[in-house]
Motif scaffolding. Structure first.
Motif, PDB file in Angstrom:
ATOM      1  N   SER A  19       0.842  -1.194   0.000  1.00 34.95           N
ATOM      2  CA  SER A  19       0.000   0.000   0.000  1.00 34.95           C
ATOM      3  C   SER A  19       0.879   1.246   0.000  1.00 34.95           C
ATOM      4  N   CYS A  20       0.391   2.270  -0.661  1.00 35.24           N
ATOM      5  CA  CYS A  20       1.094   3.550  -0.720  1.00 35.24           C
ATOM      6  C   CYS A  20       0.088   4.627  -0.357  1.00 35.24           C
ATOM      7  N   ALA A  21       0.303   5.262   0.771  1.00 34.65           N
ATOM      8  CA  ALA A  21      -0.649   6.232   1.279  1.00 34.65           C
ATOM      9  C   ALA A  21      -0.099   7.647   1.172  1.00 34.65           C
ATOM     10  N   ALA A  22      -0.994   8.567   0.819  1.00 34.27           N
ATOM     11  CA  ALA A  22      -0.633   9.980   0.746  1.00 34.27           C
ATOM     12  C   ALA A  22      -1.442  10.761   1.775  1.00 34.27           C
ATOM     13  N   SER A  23      -0.910  11.874   2.168  1.00 35.60           N
ATOM     14  CA  SER A  23      -1.601  12.683   3.181  1.00 35.60           C
ATOM     15  C   SER A  23      -2.716  13.514   2.584  1.00 35.60           C
ATOM     16  N   GLY A  24      -2.665  13.731   1.281  1.00 34.95           N
ATOM     17  CA  GLY A  24      -3.691  14.528   0.635  1.00 34.95           C
ATOM     18  C   GLY A  24      -4.193  13.851  -0.619  1.00 34.95           C
ATOM     19  N   SER A  25      -5.024  14.527  -1.339  1.00 34.95           N
ATOM     20  CA  SER A  25      -5.662  13.919  -2.517  1.00 34.95           C
ATOM     21  C   SER A  25      -4.825  14.155  -3.765  1.00 34.95           C
TER      22      SER A  25
END
Length: 119
Positions: A19-25
């Motif tokens: 998984s690769c998560a970002a803090s914003g859109s």
């Protein structure tokens, strides 16, 4: 900076999902790529997904890896099947820019997540 997770030790032939998560859109407007770096080798782009969800894979993982995105969760996934020892590497994700046929990372590199394929 994006945060990769989900790595671990898996037997040959096994599967993992990263998984690769970002803090914003940011994923809704940027292409995102999964890279990997094996010991003693250069970092290589193995999969990318564009803002329109079109995908592209390195020949070494084609047919075994699947990249997908969930914009609502600001997360990009890499499903890895039929793993073998050559897939052992630290995996990273990054947003991508393009200059025609060339893709390049835009952001700084996070710590990555280690995938070890071994019996």
């Amino acid at each position: 900076q994006l945060q990769a997770s989900g790595g671990g030790l898996v037997q040959p032939g096994g599967s993992l999902r990263l998984s690769c998560a970002a803090s914003g859109s940011i994923f809704s407007i940027n292409a995102v790529g999964w890279y990997r770096q094996a010991p003693g080798k250069q970092r290589e782009l193995v999969a990318r997904i564009s803002s329109d969800s079109s995908t592209n894979y390195a020949d070494s993982v084609k047919g075994r890896f699947t990249i997908s995105r969930d914009n609502a969760k600001n997360t990009v996934y890499l499903q890895m099947n039929s793993l073998n020892s050559e897939d052992t590497a630290v995996y990273y994700c990054n947003t991508l820019g393009t200059g025609g046929s060339t893709w390049y990372p835009l952001g700084s590199w996070g710590q990555g997540t280690l995938v070890t394929v071994s019996s």
